[in-house]
Design an enzyme around this catalytic site. Structure first.
Site, PDB file in Angstrom:
ATOM      1  CB  SER A  30      -0.834  -0.017   1.288  1.00  0.00           C
ATOM      2  OG  SER A  30      -1.469   1.234   1.507  1.00  0.00           O
TER       3      SER A  30
ATOM      4  CE1 TYR B 298      -4.488  -2.096   4.970  1.00  0.00           C
ATOM      5  CE2 TYR B 298      -3.219  -0.109   4.561  1.00  0.00           C
ATOM      6  CZ  TYR B 298      -3.974  -1.163   4.086  1.00  0.00           C
ATOM      7  OH  TYR B 298      -4.213  -1.288   2.739  1.00  0.00           O
TER       8      TYR B 298
HETATM    9  P1  NAD Z   1     -11.495  -6.161  -0.128  1.00  0.00           P
HETATM   10  O1  NAD Z   1     -12.074  -6.072   1.242  1.00  0.00           O
HETATM   11  O2  NAD Z   1     -12.325  -5.768  -1.308  1.00  0.00           O
HETATM   12  O3  NAD Z   1     -10.954  -7.628  -0.419  1.00  0.00           O
HETATM   13  C1  NAD Z   1     -10.243  -8.347   0.537  1.00  0.00           C
HETATM   14  C2  NAD Z   1     -10.229  -9.805   0.141  1.00  0.00           C
HETATM   15  O4  NAD Z   1      -9.554 -10.548   1.160  1.00  0.00           O
HETATM   16  C3  NAD Z   1     -11.629 -10.420   0.008  1.00  0.00           C
HETATM   17  O5  NAD Z   1     -11.632 -11.359  -1.041  1.00  0.00           O
HETATM   18  C4  NAD Z   1     -11.807 -11.110   1.358  1.00  0.00           C
HETATM   19  O6  NAD Z   1     -12.770 -12.169   1.336  1.00  0.00           O
HETATM   20  C5  NAD Z   1     -10.397 -11.627   1.577  1.00  0.00           C
HETATM   21  N1  NAD Z   1     -10.124 -11.988   2.961  1.00  0.00           N
HETATM   22  C6  NAD Z   1     -10.423 -11.303   4.091  1.00  0.00           C
HETATM   23  N2  NAD Z   1     -10.020 -11.999   5.180  1.00  0.00           N
HETATM   24  C7  NAD Z   1      -9.443 -13.137   4.716  1.00  0.00           C
HETATM   25  C8  NAD Z   1      -8.831 -14.267   5.355  1.00  0.00           C
HETATM   26  N3  NAD Z   1      -8.731 -14.355   6.696  1.00  0.00           N
HETATM   27  N4  NAD Z   1      -8.356 -15.264   4.569  1.00  0.00           N
HETATM   28  C9  NAD Z   1      -8.477 -15.200   3.212  1.00  0.00           C
HETATM   29  N5  NAD Z   1      -9.020 -14.143   2.564  1.00  0.00           N
HETATM   30  C10 NAD Z   1      -9.515 -13.136   3.316  1.00  0.00           C
HETATM   31  O7  NAD Z   1     -10.148  -5.301  -0.047  1.00  0.00           O
HETATM   32  P2  NAD Z   1      -9.245  -4.600  -1.173  1.00  0.00           P
HETATM   33  O8  NAD Z   1      -9.416  -3.144  -1.020  1.00  0.00           O
HETATM   34  O9  NAD Z   1      -9.433  -5.228  -2.497  1.00  0.00           O
HETATM   35  O10 NAD Z   1      -7.804  -4.950  -0.597  1.00  0.00           O
HETATM   36  C11 NAD Z   1      -6.950  -5.930  -1.141  1.00  0.00           C
HETATM   37  C12 NAD Z   1      -5.526  -5.648  -0.709  1.00  0.00           C
HETATM   38  O11 NAD Z   1      -5.120  -4.385  -1.231  1.00  0.00           O
HETATM   39  C13 NAD Z   1      -5.343  -5.570   0.803  1.00  0.00           C
HETATM   40  O12 NAD Z   1      -4.107  -6.153   1.167  1.00  0.00           O
HETATM   41  C14 NAD Z   1      -5.306  -4.074   1.050  1.00  0.00           C
HETATM   42  O13 NAD Z   1      -4.591  -3.758   2.204  1.00  0.00           O
HETATM   43  C15 NAD Z   1      -4.610  -3.586  -0.195  1.00  0.00           C
HETATM   44  N6  NAD Z   1      -4.824  -2.179  -0.510  1.00  0.00           N
HETATM   45  C16 NAD Z   1      -6.075  -1.684  -0.704  1.00  0.00           C
HETATM   46  C17 NAD Z   1      -6.214  -0.345  -1.003  1.00  0.00           C
HETATM   47  C18 NAD Z   1      -7.552   0.270  -1.266  1.00  0.00           C
HETATM   48  O14 NAD Z   1      -7.614   1.506  -1.376  1.00  0.00           O
HETATM   49  N7  NAD Z   1      -8.612  -0.484  -1.408  1.00  0.00           N
HETATM   50  C19 NAD Z   1      -5.097   0.489  -1.092  1.00  0.00           C
HETATM   51  C20 NAD Z   1      -3.833  -0.055  -0.883  1.00  0.00           C
HETATM   52  C21 NAD Z   1      -3.709  -1.399  -0.593  1.00  0.00           C
END
Ligand code: NAD
Length: 260
Positions: A142, A155
């Site tokens: 991130s 985080y």
């Molecule tokens: P999201 O909530 O849409 O998706 C998260 C996914 O992880 C889902 O498929 C969920 O079912 C799965 N998950 C949750 N707990 C789990 C577990 N215990 N075991 C297996 N799977 C599990 O989130 P997102 O925004 O798509 O985030 C994905 C990644 O990107 C994360 O690591 C997040 O930190 C990172 N990220 C997101 C953003 C953002 O702005 N959305 C920015 C930077 C980084």
């Protein structure tokens, strides 16, 4: 380009992981998708990815907070396909609170999923990758892997940790055809971020639309969200031969957030 490769994208039932899974499948990779959600919806998603891209798609419901489930997930893919060729550590969760008030159980959960799960997946997947002599490990960190914001101690700690893990693995594999890199997205409009937008709207008594614009503008000069599709295409590039010497990078895709 990725025909015959076996890709595991953790947390790919939603958001960024789904965007990455789609992009890899579009290049011919067979997929293991993972994450939580309604069983019927996940089966629909699995079947539609398989038919749209003509690749094999298997769903695994492993809870990656549990190291034993990470290990058995990797072993089940190896039993089926020989090795995980492309490992995308993406599953992640968020919780916001001041550090003095941060629930200990949430700290432990965030470190377990956003950091330790990637360690366990890499540790378990590497020997078979090494045997094949090729591999791509992509960790979804991130912008918070490179800079901090208040209220996000667990985080930010986990994401800084994963950038460090990425560099170490890249160095250990520097003389092989296995690369390890991190992608550092800014704001992407996914369910994880929608929760933060809704909380902001409620707290400040403003519309959800206004909260969305405020949230993205505060950090990103572009005032636009990054998309899962853009991150998927970057993963495809990192899997290509053109990226063979991209090693240990922490590649920000953030609308200019870190340029400031
Ligand atoms: P999201 O909530 O849409 O998706 C998260 C996914 O992880 C889902 O498929 C969920 O079912 C799965 N998950 C949750 N707990 C789990 C577990 N215990 N075991 C297996 N799977 C599990 O989130 P997102 O925004 O798509 O985030 C994905 C990644 O990107 C994360 O690591 C997040 O930190 C990172 N990220 C997101 C953003 C953002 O702005 N959305 C920015 C930077 C980084």
């Amino acid at each position: 380009m990725l025909k015959g490769k076996q890709a595991l994208v953790t947390g790919s039932t939603s958001g960024i992981g789904l965007g990455i899974a789609r992009a890899l499948a579009a290049k011919g990779a067979n997929l293991t998708i993972n994450g939580f959600g309604d069983a019927g919806e996940i089966e629909k998603l699995r079947a539609s990815l398989a038919s749209e891209f003509g690749v094999e798609v298997v769903y695994a419901n492993a809870d990656l907070m549990k190291p034993a489930e990470v290990e058995s997930l990797i072993r089940s893919i190896e039993a089926r396909a020989g090795a995980v060729d492309i490992l995308v550590n993406n599953a992640g969760i968020q919780h916001t609170a001041k550090v003095s008030e941060f629930p200990v159980e949430r700290w432990d959960a965030i470190i377990a999923l956003n950091l330790s799960a990637a360690f366990h997946a890499i540790r378990c997947a590497l020997p078979a990758m090494e045997k094949r002599g090729w591999g791509r490990i992509i960790n979804i960190a991130s912008a918070h892997g490179l800079v901090a914001s208040p209220m996000k101690s667990a985080y930010v700690a986990a994401k800084h940790g994963i950038v460090g893990l990425t560099k170490t693995v890249a160095l250990e594999q520097a003389r092989t055809r296995i690369t390890c890199n991190a992608i550092c997205p800014g704001w992407v409009l996914t369910p994880l971020v929608q929760k933060q937008i809704d909380a902001r709207a409620a707290e400040q008594k403003i519309s959800v639309q206004q909260a969305k614009l405020d949230l993205v503008s505060e950090k990103q000069p572009s005032q636009e969200f990054v998309t899962p599709e853009q991150l998927g295409e970057l993963c495809v590039f990192l899997c290509s031969e053109a990226a063979a010497q991209v090693r240990g990078a922490a590649w920000n895709v953030d609308g200019g957030w870190l340029a400031q």
